[in-house]
Design an enzyme around this catalytic site. Structure first.
Site, PDB file in Angstrom:
ATOM      1  N   SER A 296       0.854  -1.192   0.000  1.00  0.00           N
ATOM      2  CA  SER A 296       0.000   0.000   0.000  1.00  0.00           C
ATOM      3  C   SER A 296       0.888   1.239   0.000  1.00  0.00           C
ATOM      4  CB  SER A 296      -0.917   0.020   1.225  1.00  0.00           C
ATOM      5  OG  SER A 296      -1.454   1.319   1.441  1.00  0.00           O
ATOM      6  N   GLY A 297       0.616   2.169  -0.909  1.00  0.00           N
ATOM      7  CA  GLY A 297       1.428   3.376  -0.976  1.00  0.00           C
ATOM      8  C   GLY A 297       1.254   4.279   0.225  1.00  0.00           C
TER       9      GLY A 297
END
Length: 354
Positions: free
Chosen positions: A101-102
């Site tokens: 997940s960024g």
């Protein structure tokens, strides 16, 4: 290392963990810095699969009322398995366990540096973290003890399948493209559905997203060519029109997380998936940027870096830039006898270690 208060008597049922709550683009990540024992497994992926299979009560505890809410994410800092990484982290969300997940990476990297888990250097600093999906290569820009921006490059993204369709109640047949960017994303044209991707549409987007993902799941693979089983489709990314900028493009965007959540940020993995799809369609070149803007107005900047391959798929490398902000430092206490918490698989996770 597990930790409990010295005020508790021997044999007590109290447990405690320490958290740093961060937000990036409006999405809240709860970084668990202390209180969880050793998880079996060498790699972070193996540790993630252990807690997923034998300690999922930990995720449910911190993401459900009265201790949390499903719009948050959890990032559990763990030892890395890869010698190139300074730390590892396991991501937990309402949908389960995304491999990457960024926004969570931006928050976790910031918390690691600002809280001295890895010593912070003034100016530009390189950091490598191990996510379940692989290594995240991070450039932090630090000034005066604060992280002013994080740029993270994860494993490559690729278009996995095209010309897929889902039959959604009240909307009929909805076409979509499947892209891997740390998780599988169903990429959907928002304008074709009448969405402008603005704040007042978020409840309707969430309702549509839930119906769409449930309808689309039977058509979507649960296998990654290198990582193996990754579970049912967790995300949909709604794409707005592209607007040219000096360095590339800008686009309104929204990411749906199953079940029922529209992210406050445009999400790093959603942005990465859009970059991979644009490259596959010949819409963006190496070095160009894509700024994605969420319905709440927050944005991430993605940059296309170049081509790669994943399991025979044509893929791309990219990086995402954003910033995280500290919301709180806290110590959360849990009585394992609390009737509002299913602690059947929590005692081993919180009670392990010294």
């Amino acid at each position: 290392m597990s930790w409990t208060s010295s005020r508790c008597p021997p044999g007590h049922r109290m447990r405690s963990i320490e958290l740093v709550d961060m937000q990036s683009g409006g999405d809240v990540s709860r970084i668990v810095t202390r209180g969880v024992g050793h998880l079996p497994g060498g790699s972070v992926l193996e540790q993630m699969r252990y807690i997923q299979n034998y300690g999922d009560g930990f995720r449910r505890w911190l993401l459900n009322e009265p201790y949390g809410d499903p719009f948050m994410s959890i990032d559990l800092i763990v030892p890395p398995g890869n010698l190139r990484a300074q730390a590892g982290y396991i991501i937990m969300e309402a949908m389960g366990y995304p491999l990457y997940s960024g926004s969570n990476t931006i928050c976790t990297a910031t918390a690691i540096l600002e809280n001295g888990i890895v010593p912070m250097d003034e100016g530009e600093q390189q950091l490598v973290l191990e996510s379940p999906a692989g290594l995240a290569h991070i450039t932090a820009h630090n000034r005066g003890g604060r992280v002013e921006s994080i740029t993270t490059r994860s494993e490559p993204a690729f278009v996995a399948d095209r010309n897929l369709k889902a039959t959604v109640p009240d909307y009929g047949t909805v076409p979509f493209t499947l892209v891997w960017s740390g998780a599988y994303f169903a990429m959907v044209d928002a304008a074709a559905l009448g969405f402008r991707l603005v704040a007042e549409e978020m409840p309707a987007l969430a309702r549509f997203g839930q119906a769409f993902v449930e309808a689309a799941r039977p058509a979507v693979t649960q296998e990654h060519p290198d990582l193996g089983p990754v579970g049912p489709l967790p995300f949909a990314h709604f794409m707005g029109p592209l607007e040219p900028t000096a360095t590339g493009y800008r686009s309104p965007s929204a990411t749906y997380v199953h079940p029922g959540v529209i992210c406050r940020s445009p999400t790093g993995t959603g942005t990465t998936a859009r970059l991979a799809l644009m490259h596959d369609c010949g819409q963006i070149q190496e070095g160009q940027t894509l700024e994605t803007v969420s319905p709440r107005g927050s944005s991430f900047l993605g940059t296309l870096l170049g081509e790669a391959t994943v399991g025979g798929f044509r893929a791309v490398n990219s990086e995402i830039t954003g910033r995280a902000w500290t919301l709180a430092h806290s110590e959360i206490h849990l009585d394992l006898d609390d009737p509002l918490v299913d602690s059947s698989d929590l005692a081993g996770i919180l009670g392990a270690g010294d």
